[in-house]
Enzyme design. Structure first.
Site, PDB file in Angstrom:
ATOM      1  N   THR A 126      -6.887 -15.451 -68.536  1.00  0.00           N
ATOM      2  CA  THR A 126      -8.390 -15.030 -68.818  1.00  0.00           C
ATOM      3  C   THR A 126      -9.003 -14.659 -67.338  1.00  0.00           C
ATOM      4  OG1 THR A 126      -8.735 -16.906 -70.181  1.00  0.00           O
ATOM      5  CG2 THR A 126     -10.587 -16.094 -68.770  1.00  0.00           C
ATOM      6  N   SER A 168      -0.320 -18.274 -72.866  1.00  0.00           N
ATOM      7  CA  SER A 168       0.500 -18.852 -73.789  1.00  0.00           C
ATOM      8  C   SER A 168       1.716 -18.181 -74.541  1.00  0.00           C
ATOM      9  CB  SER A 168      -0.611 -19.232 -74.987  1.00  0.00           C
ATOM     10  OG  SER A 168      -1.052 -17.937 -75.380  1.00  0.00           O
ATOM     11  N   ASP A 224      -4.033 -21.809 -69.742  1.00  0.00           N
ATOM     12  CA  ASP A 224      -3.236 -22.476 -70.954  1.00  0.00           C
ATOM     13  C   ASP A 224      -1.759 -23.154 -70.252  1.00  0.00           C
ATOM     14  OD1 ASP A 224      -5.351 -21.999 -72.547  1.00  0.00           O
ATOM     15  OD2 ASP A 224      -4.264 -20.286 -73.655  1.00  0.00           O
TER      16      ASP A 224
END
Ligand code: ASP
Length: 374
Positions: free
Chosen positions: A14, A72, A103
């Protein structure tokens, strides 16, 4: 005095994402964004403070994953690539920052803590909950403090910095999808807290490696790169899986899980109930006994965020013990998985894997007390 030097490895996540739905920009684009902040110049960051003298951190930004990814999609090969990149650039820098999606950051920070044996410099993972291009982002502060810690702290550990805490990498877990305080270290206090001052608790920080083992020496780095290549080759030969127990789990479900063969399961993280308890049905336990007999190392972890497994506390765990399952104590499931991969990836036999899993490695677990008063 020379300015401290930091190597920043960018993997995506992110922190470096843009557009909707979010996807990572390249390292060059990320670098370009950094230059819009006044404290950044092309290869330096000025840390200004009214209380103490300003100083500069020199840095290089390198894309460590091609193309950059949402974490991920991270796989064990990439942990090894990141570790190797750190090793190949070790001498030139005072510390390392790994920019990573949140994550799976706790898996990567655990893995790096095991892979980088002999570490004598800080390796700090960080990321953010809001992309750096957004005004309310937590990225800038996380990045700056991570770079500051990498440049100045001399902590010979892999750490995960998020929000205000530097946590030991193999103790951290993601606890929130949206809070700025996205990570916690439930079973070990933070190594540092960033408030007005960045305060490091030196009592908690691991001692530096023995000189003979230290990555300061070229021959140790070369030997470790070779070892990592060997682990990487073996990754295709075995699987490590995590099985979360739930009320009603059947023997046949367990069997299907343990018997996965492509490549064969060699390690299982059993995320058990409470203090490490599991159903006591004989068919269920039989499946674990059979897997253990086939050479699978089965670890008894807890689904609880805090506290330790005590395999001797309840009758319901004694069946696990009899089946050959081994207590993971207070290892996080993330640390358990990466530690299993680390030991199995070195070709060790089951008995040795079991034994090594229970020995603390880089402060990852708290051994049980030898005496309990009753
Ligand atoms: N999905 C993102 C990732 O792990 C989440 C984040 O970075 O916060 O890459």
């Amino acid at each position: 005095m020379k300015n401290p030097r930091v190597y920043v490895l960018y993997t995506g996540g992110t922190i470096g994402m843009q557009d909707r739905p979010l996807q990572p920009m390249t390292a060059d684009e990320f670098h370009h964004v950094l230059l819009q902040f006044p404290s950044f110049r092309s290869h330096s960051l000025t840390i200004q403070s009214l209380n103490s003298e300003s100083f500069e951190i020199e840095f290089e930004l390198e894309q460590a994953v091609h193309p950059p990814i949402d974490s991920s999609s991270m796989v064990p090969h990439q942990w090894i690539e990141i570790a190797s990149l750190i090793l190949r650039n070790y001498e030139a820098y005072d510390g390392f920052v790994v920019l990573h999606g949140t994550d799976t950051m706790a898996w990567t920070s655990s893995a790096l803590s095991y892979l980088l044996q002999g570490l004598s410099k800080p390796v700090i993972l960080t990321g953010s909950q809001i992309p750096i291009v957004e005004t309310r982002s937590d990225a800038f502060r996380n990045l700056i403090t991570a770079m500051y810690l990498a440049a100045k702290s001399k902590i010979p550990e892999v750490g995960l910095f998020f929000n205000v805490h530097l946590m030991r990498g193999n103790r951290a877990v993601k606890v929130s999808t949206n809070a700025f305080n996205g990570f916690e270290s439930p079973n070990f206090p933070p190594l540092a807290v960033a408030g007005i001052d960045v305060e490091v608790d030196r009592e908690l920080v691991l001692p530096p490696p023995l000189d003979s083992d230290s990555l300061e020496h070229l021959e140790n780095r070369q030997a470790l790169i070779q070892k990592l290549q060997n682990i990487e080759k073996r990754l295709a030969e075995f699987s490590v899986v995590a099985l979360q127990l739930f009320p009603g789990i059947s023997a046949s479900m367990t069997e299907a899980f343990m018997e996965f063969r492509q490549p064969p399961v060699k390690g299982v993280i059993l995320e058990a109930f409470g203090a490490g308890n599991a159903p006591s049905g004989p068919e269920f336990l039989q499946k674990l006994t059979e897997a253990n007999a086939r050479g699978v190392t089965i670890m008894d972890n807890t689904q609880c965020l805090m506290g330790t497994v005590n395999i001797d506390a309840y009758h319901s765990a004694s069946g696990l013990k009899a089946a050959g399952v081994v207590s993971a104590y207070d290892l996080t499931p993330e640390a358990t998985m990466t530690k299993l991969i680390y030991w199995i990836g070195q070709g060790l036999e089951q008995a040795e894997v079991k034994q090594r899993m229970q020995i603390p490695l880089h402060g990852d677990l708290t051994p049980p007390r030898t005496e309990s008063l009753s």
